[in-house]
Enzyme design. Structure first.
Site, short mmCIF file in Angstrom:
data_model
loop_
_atom_site.label_atom_id
_atom_site.label_comp_id
_atom_site.label_asym_id
_atom_site.label_seq_id
_atom_site.Cartn_x
_atom_site.Cartn_y
_atom_site.Cartn_z
N TYR A 2 -2.85 -0.79 -6.78
CA TYR A 2 -2.02 0.05 -6.01
C TYR A 2 -1.29 1.04 -7.12
CZ TYR A 2 -2.39 -2.27 -1.58
OH TYR A 2 -2.81 -2.85 -0.38
N GLU A 52 -12.29 2.65 -4.82
CA GLU A 52 -11.71 1.24 -4.85
C GLU A 52 -13.03 0.52 -4.67
OE1 GLU A 52 -7.68 2.82 -1.95
OE2 GLU A 52 -9.32 1.99 -0.99
N ASN A 64 1.16 -6.13 6.64
CA ASN A 64 0.54 -5.54 7.88
C ASN A 64 -0.94 -5.84 7.76
OD1 ASN A 64 -0.35 -3.86 5.70
ND2 ASN A 64 0.56 -2.16 6.53
N LYS A 78 -5.30 -9.01 3.97
CA LYS A 78 -3.95 -9.24 3.15
C LYS A 78 -3.63 -10.54 3.23
CE LYS A 78 -2.52 -4.54 3.00
NZ LYS A 78 -1.47 -3.44 3.18
P1 IDP Z 1 -1.84 2.46 4.48
O1 IDP Z 1 -1.98 0.87 3.94
O2 IDP Z 1 -1.82 2.54 5.87
O3 IDP Z 1 -2.67 3.35 3.81
P2 IDP Z 1 0.26 3.07 2.56
O4 IDP Z 1 1.23 4.24 2.83
O5 IDP Z 1 -1.00 3.67 1.80
O6 IDP Z 1 -0.39 2.70 3.81
O7 IDP Z 1 1.17 2.02 1.90
C1 IDP Z 1 0.23 1.08 1.02
C2 IDP Z 1 0.82 -0.31 1.65
O8 IDP Z 1 2.15 -0.44 1.14
C3 IDP Z 1 1.06 -0.43 3.44
O9 IDP Z 1 -0.01 -0.96 3.89
C4 IDP Z 1 2.08 -1.64 3.31
O10 IDP Z 1 1.54 -2.91 3.18
C5 IDP Z 1 2.90 -1.04 2.02
N1 IDP Z 1 4.07 -0.31 2.62
C6 IDP Z 1 3.89 1.21 2.90
N2 IDP Z 1 4.97 1.51 3.23
C7 IDP Z 1 5.92 0.66 3.26
C8 IDP Z 1 7.36 0.55 3.26
O11 IDP Z 1 8.02 1.50 3.83
N3 IDP Z 1 8.01 -0.50 3.16
C9 IDP Z 1 7.44 -1.68 2.50
N4 IDP Z 1 6.02 -1.45 2.17
C10 IDP Z 1 5.20 -0.53 2.53
#
Ligand code: IDP
Ligand code: MG
Length: 140
Positions: free
Chosen positions: A51, A128, A114, A11
């Site tokens: 997304y 994807e 992240n 990212k």
């Molecule tokens: P993942 O990437 O571990 O699969 P997902 O729940 O699919 O997690 O969420 C997609 C992306 O959205 C995450 O990697 C992160 O960048 C963002 N994200 C997820 N939860 C939050 C949140 O509570 N606050 C802000 N961004 C979030």
């Protein structure tokens, strides 16, 4: 175990800090092979489409803005149990919960920034990968 393919994205927070290679090393050390790869700068429309599953979630708008702020590196990773293995190497979504040694424990800035994306199921991996690569771009 079967040989699988999964979609991985490094990212914008990570490409901006020039740690693409360090992250790829962790995948390779875990036995995953990069069989397709490209560095791109997503438009808003591309990020929104990728997304789309999260469009009802409160962080959707911020996530799209983040994913378009700088280039990303998109790769297809191949290996035994690649989908689960990639998720294991990535660590938990929130770096505060990520196990030591995982990409997110070492490199993520916070729950949003992240550092990596990884497909979460065989079904989503296929969707994807098809969204990001033509079959001819997956070269082994
Ligand atoms: P993942 O990437 O571990 O699969 P997902 O729940 O699919 O997690 O969420 C997609 C992306 O959205 C995450 O990697 C992160 O960048 C963002 N994200 C997820 N939860 C939050 C949140 O509570 N606050 C802000 N961004 C979030
Ligand atoms: Mg996810």
């Amino acid at each position: 175990m079967t040989i699988e393919r999964t979609l991985s994205i490094i990212k914008p927070d990570a490409t901006a800090r020039n740690i693409t290679g360090k992250i790829i090393s962790k995948f390779e050390d875990a036995g995953l092979r990069v069989v397709a790869q490209k560095r791109v700068h997503w438009s808003q429309a591309q990020a929104e489409k990728f997304y789309e599953v999260h469009k009802e979630r409160p962080f959707y708008g911020d996530l799209v803005a983040f994913m378009t702020e700088a280039p990303i590196s998109i790769q297809v990773l191949e290996g035994e149990g690649a989908i689960a293995k990639n998720r294991e190497v990535m660590g938990a979504t929130n770096p505060e919960d990520a196990a030591p040694g995982t990409v997110r424990a070492e490199f993520a800035e916070n729950i949003e920034r992240n550092s990596v994306h990884g497909s979460d199921s065989a079904e989503n991996a296929a969707i994807e990968i098809a969204l990001c690569f033509d079959e001819a771009e997956i070269v082994g």
